[in-house]
Each structure stands twice: as C-alpha cells, then as structure tokens.
Design a protein around this motif. Sequence first.
Motif, short mmCIF file in Angstrom:
data_model
loop_
_atom_site.label_atom_id
_atom_site.label_comp_id
_atom_site.label_asym_id
_atom_site.label_seq_id
_atom_site.Cartn_x
_atom_site.Cartn_y
_atom_site.Cartn_z
N PRO A 1 39.27 45.88 39.51
CA PRO A 1 40.68 46.11 39.19
C PRO A 1 41.39 46.99 40.21
CG PRO A 1 39.25 47.38 37.73
CD PRO A 1 38.36 46.44 38.49
N THR A 2 40.66 47.88 40.86
CA THR A 2 41.29 48.75 41.85
C THR A 2 41.69 47.98 43.10
OG1 THR A 2 39.98 50.58 41.01
CG2 THR A 2 41.02 50.89 43.14
N GLU A 3 40.90 46.94 43.45
CA GLU A 3 41.32 46.09 44.57
C GLU A 3 42.55 45.28 44.19
OE1 GLU A 3 38.70 44.26 47.60
OE2 GLU A 3 39.46 42.38 46.76
N SER A 4 42.60 44.77 42.97
CA SER A 4 43.82 44.09 42.51
C SER A 4 45.02 45.02 42.64
CB SER A 4 43.68 43.65 41.04
OG SER A 4 42.65 42.72 40.86
N MET A 5 44.86 46.27 42.21
CA MET A 5 45.94 47.25 42.26
C MET A 5 46.36 47.53 43.69
SD MET A 5 47.93 49.02 40.34
CE MET A 5 49.24 50.16 40.77
N MET A 6 45.41 47.54 44.60
CA MET A 6 45.74 47.77 46.01
C MET A 6 46.63 46.65 46.54
SD MET A 6 44.86 46.57 49.27
CE MET A 6 43.22 45.87 49.10
N PHE A 7 46.29 45.40 46.23
CA PHE A 7 47.10 44.28 46.70
C PHE A 7 48.47 44.26 46.02
CE2 PHE A 7 42.92 42.24 47.85
CZ PHE A 7 43.15 42.23 49.22
N ILE A 8 48.50 44.65 44.75
CA ILE A 8 49.79 44.76 44.05
C ILE A 8 50.67 45.79 44.76
CG2 ILE A 8 50.90 45.53 41.91
CD1 ILE A 8 48.39 44.32 40.45
N THR B 1 44.96 36.77 42.55
CA THR B 1 44.19 36.06 41.53
C THR B 1 42.99 36.89 41.10
OG1 THR B 1 42.81 34.87 43.14
CG2 THR B 1 44.88 33.84 42.49
N ARG B 2 42.46 36.52 39.92
CA ARG B 2 41.23 37.11 39.37
C ARG B 2 41.37 38.62 39.17
NH1 ARG B 2 37.67 33.17 39.04
NH2 ARG B 2 35.95 34.58 38.51
N CYS B 3 42.47 39.02 38.54
CA CYS B 3 42.73 40.43 38.24
C CYS B 3 42.17 40.78 36.86
CB CYS B 3 44.23 40.71 38.24
SG CYS B 3 45.09 40.26 39.77
N PRO B 4 41.30 41.79 36.75
CA PRO B 4 40.76 42.18 35.42
C PRO B 4 41.82 42.90 34.60
CG PRO B 4 39.36 42.94 37.25
CD PRO B 4 40.69 42.57 37.83
N ILE B 5 42.52 42.16 33.77
CA ILE B 5 43.75 42.64 33.17
C ILE B 5 43.53 43.77 32.18
CG2 ILE B 5 43.73 40.88 31.35
CD1 ILE B 5 46.78 42.45 33.23
N ASP B 6 42.39 43.82 31.52
CA ASP B 6 42.15 44.93 30.58
C ASP B 6 42.21 46.29 31.27
OD1 ASP B 6 41.92 43.35 28.38
OD2 ASP B 6 39.73 43.41 28.27
N PHE B 7 41.96 46.30 32.58
CA PHE B 7 41.93 47.55 33.33
C PHE B 7 43.15 47.69 34.26
CE2 PHE B 7 37.74 45.91 32.37
CZ PHE B 7 37.26 46.92 31.56
N LEU B 8 44.17 46.87 33.98
CA LEU B 8 45.42 46.92 34.73
C LEU B 8 46.65 46.85 33.82
CD1 LEU B 8 44.48 44.45 37.61
CD2 LEU B 8 45.07 46.85 37.95
N ALA B 9 46.43 46.70 32.52
CA ALA B 9 47.53 46.44 31.59
C ALA B 9 48.57 47.55 31.60
CB ALA B 9 46.99 46.21 30.18
N LEU B 10 48.13 48.81 31.52
CA LEU B 10 49.08 49.92 31.49
C LEU B 10 49.77 50.10 32.84
CD1 LEU B 10 50.43 52.11 29.89
CD2 LEU B 10 48.49 53.62 30.37
N GLU B 11 49.02 49.86 33.92
CA GLU B 11 49.61 49.94 35.25
C GLU B 11 50.75 48.94 35.38
OE1 GLU B 11 45.35 51.41 35.88
OE2 GLU B 11 46.49 50.16 34.48
N MET B 12 50.54 47.71 34.91
CA MET B 12 51.59 46.69 35.01
C MET B 12 52.77 47.03 34.11
SD MET B 12 50.37 44.92 37.37
CE MET B 12 51.81 43.85 37.46
N TYR C 1 39.94 55.20 30.29
CA TYR C 1 40.31 53.90 29.73
C TYR C 1 40.58 54.03 28.22
CZ TYR C 1 39.84 49.04 28.23
OH TYR C 1 40.06 47.81 27.68
N PRO C 2 41.66 53.43 27.73
CA PRO C 2 42.52 52.43 28.35
C PRO C 2 43.76 52.98 29.08
CG PRO C 2 43.04 52.57 26.04
CD PRO C 2 41.94 53.57 26.28
N GLY C 3 43.72 54.22 29.52
CA GLY C 3 44.82 54.78 30.28
C GLY C 3 44.81 54.25 31.71
#
Length: 532
Positions: A332-339, A352-363, A410-412
């Motif tokens: 999820p941290t790599e997804s966040m980096m690209f975001i 693609t392939r973002c682990p959403i349970d660990f990005l939900a609050l960020e989004m 988590y889930p923060g």
Amino acid sequence: MKKPSINKNKNEKNISAHVDVKSKVRDSAGSPSNKSLGFFIKKLREDRNLTQNDFAKLLKTSQSAVARIENGGQNMTTDELNRISAALGRKIVAISDSIDVEIEGGRKLSGTITTNTSKNGALGLICASLLNKGKTRLHGIPRIEEVQRIIELMESIGVSIKWIDKNTLEIVVPKKLKVEKLDQVAAGRIRSGLMIIGPLIHRELIFKIPHAGGCKMGQRTISAHRYGLEDLGVKIETKSDHYLIESKKLKPAHIIMSESSDTAAENLVMAAALIKGETTIQFAPPNYQVQEVCFFLETLGVKIDGIGTTTLVVHGIDEINMDVDYYNSEDPTESMMFISAGVVTQSTLTITRCPIDFLALEMFKLKKMGLKYKQSSVYYAVNGRTKLVDITIYPSKLIAPIDKISAQPYPGINTDNLPFFVPIATQARGTTLIHDWMWENRAIYFAELNRLGANINLADPHRVFIQGETPLKGAQIVCPLALRPAMIIMVAMLAAKGKSILRSIYPISRGYEDIAERLNGIGADIRVIKEI
C-alpha cells in the motif's frame, strides 16, 4: 566436448571497453549498460568453460536468471555484482558507494502503473520460513536491498535460499543452523533482523543477535518484542553490542503489547506458532505485514483467530513440516507513493492493484482536499485474502485540510504513507499541519523540500506546517538516511521545474525495486548516475 580456449586477456580487455570508468549510465532493464555488463559476464563465463547451469549453481540461482543477466534483461544490485565477481574470479566493475539520480521535473505522468508486492510483507515471510522444516517457495518477493540483507543473514546461518525466478525465492532450512556464524553486519543494518528471534527460539536454546539497524529516526527500542517474548518464556539480556536470547522453557501466554509495533507483533505470532496451546496477543496492530504473516502461517497449518483485529489468538502446534508455495501481496505504501507523484505533477494516472483496506482513510483525506479520482470494484490479490482496487487520479485543485493529518495504527493513516502527504500539501492552497508523532525526528527531514521551493516550517521534531500552493524548482539534495523521507524528495523533484539531482539514493533502493525505470515508464525523465 571441451570448448576451444579463448585468449582471456585480450577478450576481457575488449569487452571492458563497453563499460567506461566513471561513466554515467541509464539504469533500466535492457539498457545499453545492462546489455554491456551481460555480454561481459557471458564472455567471462565462457572463458572459464562454465555452462549457464554451472554458473547458476555457483550463484545459487536458476539458469533462467543467468540467461536474463547475460541478455541484459536483469537489473543487478551491487551485492549481486559482487557475487558474480566472486564466482568468476574477476571483478566485474568497481562501483562507488554513491548512486545518484538526475531528474528533469515538471513533466506530467500518464498511463498505468502496477503496484509491486510489499517490502515489509516479504521480510516477515522470509523470517517466518524458518519455522518450516519443508521447502518454502515465496512468490512476489521484491529484489531490493533490504531483502538482500535478510537473505545474507539467512545464508550466514546455513539456510539454503536462492532465487528460482525473477521474484521467487526457494528456502530450505537445515536440521542444524549455524547461529554462531550469523552475519553481524547484515543483521545490524536492518531492523527486520529482529524477526528471526521468534522462529530461532524453537531451534536454539541460547543465541545472540546484534542491535537492530534500519532507518535513522531517533530512538527505536525493542521493548514491545522483549515484553511479549518474556511472557512466552524467553529471556533477553541487552549487552553492549548485541542481545543474548535464552529460550529454555517456552509456554503459551496472554500477551498485552506495550506498543503498536508491527515487527514485534510478527515476531510474537511466529514465536507462538510452535508453542503448543493458545496464545492471545492483545493490542496487536492489524497492519498489512502482520496480516501477511498470519495468512502464511495459516497456509502452514497454524490456526489464528482475529486476523485483521487488535486481538490475535494463535493456536500453536508441535511442528511445521510441509512443502508450500505462498504469494506475497501488494504494497500500500508503494501505491501511495504513485498517488502522491500523480497528484503533485497534476497528472491523469492509473495505479492498479492498490490494497484498499490500507489506503481507505488516505483516499478519504485526499477527497476532502479536493482530489478527483475514480476507484474500481474490489478484487483479490493472488493470496486470495488481500482486497485490491485500481485507482485513477485526475488533475485537481487542492485545498489544505481543516484538521491535521497524522498517522495512527490501522485502520488509521499508515505511518509509512504519512510522508507522502508532504509533497501533496505543498500544492494545496492554505496551511496543512502534518503531525508525525510516531517517529522521533522524521519530520525534520520533511523540511528538506524547502530546497525545492516549498514553504515548510518545523514546529518541533514531530510537526510541520506546510504553506501552499508553492511552485517547486530543481535543486541538488543528498538523500536522508530514512526510506520514506528520501522517497518524498524524489516525488517532489518530479514536480519541480528544471533539473534536480538526488545524491546517494541507497535508502530508496532499500525499499523500491527499479523505481527510476518504472517512473520513466509513465512519463518521468530520470537518469541514474553510477560511478563505475
């Protein structure tokens, strides 16, 4: 039939001309640099009458991996080059300690980028493989420096661990480990080395490991590890340069974790897996890497209740002895980096392939700041457990959030995701308060973005006020020794108009695989500069 002899000296001299001393090279698979090195390595192998299969055995890898290296299709770490040099009895290249990147910023990104599998998940899985007397194949293991360090650590104590595919490790643990030969240098450079304690207490009655290394972010104690392991019957004594661990009488326990430490939780779950009976771990962080280790242990036959919650119940068993394949899930941290990179460059980009349970609050936070994005329906990672989505972000006018942005267990908001809000906040109108309470001194590194034109005021070692929107401009910066602060400088440089140079990027290579090449694939202009 024996191959005809080749004039070794003449041949090596001619090939060496392909790799200029102190040349600047672009670091990407299939690049002229990789092809030249591959050609050189192939000729050296042939000079020594080695087949690809012979060479693969010397390197403890697969024949297909050797073929990729020789075809120029494999990026190689400095450690891999050194191992090739040792196998061939010839120094391939002399590589300086400093690898830099030159970034031409201000370019929009576009297209689609896939999230890689996670560093933290991989490290926990490799350590957990010590529990298994059978053969373990771990798929989706990133080829990054921190993984290489843990491999060195495992090999030093006698574990057979080799790459059998680009991102697949095969691990076989011998009946008797050589713990006294543990690589002190490798273990001392990474904090994840602590996670071998949980498995090793089932192999050795007494052993020692060096004090933990890792990112330089103030004091990081091992109290959460120590207290929990002591509840299980382990004795840990702190010496001047190492920990002495004794495990003569282990027992199941009810553990209350003293802090929300991911590596400590993984350590305790691994320790409890082979202690017969029920061990309860209360206040355990249900972060992605903790869940990953739990999923893996379940595959090995260990029942664990409460995965994804703060209370885990581990039903320990007597033995784990099975051949197993397991697939590490996405980071999820790599997804966040690209975001973050897409947001600061005002790009239309699909991750693609973002682990959403660990990005939900960020989004959610980014949505409240004005980010326009689209999210796909949920699908699952190869492990069948981790929920994934595809996220497309669009150019947006951002405003600073009313409330502060801070990390929580988590889930923060994930503590590793928090730094990526810093470059984003430089492009949001108004004042953003970012509170990094978890790590001592890490917020100090955030102010490095001021060199690029940001307006960041350090309130104390944990809090920064960021005034936006500010245009960013190119500059030259030396990488901090902490992984995420180093990476957010690279992200900000993507948005900074003009040329930037980021010096000594080893901290980034600890956690990100082929990052320059992958960013270039979506429109960035990054050149890796190596002194060779």
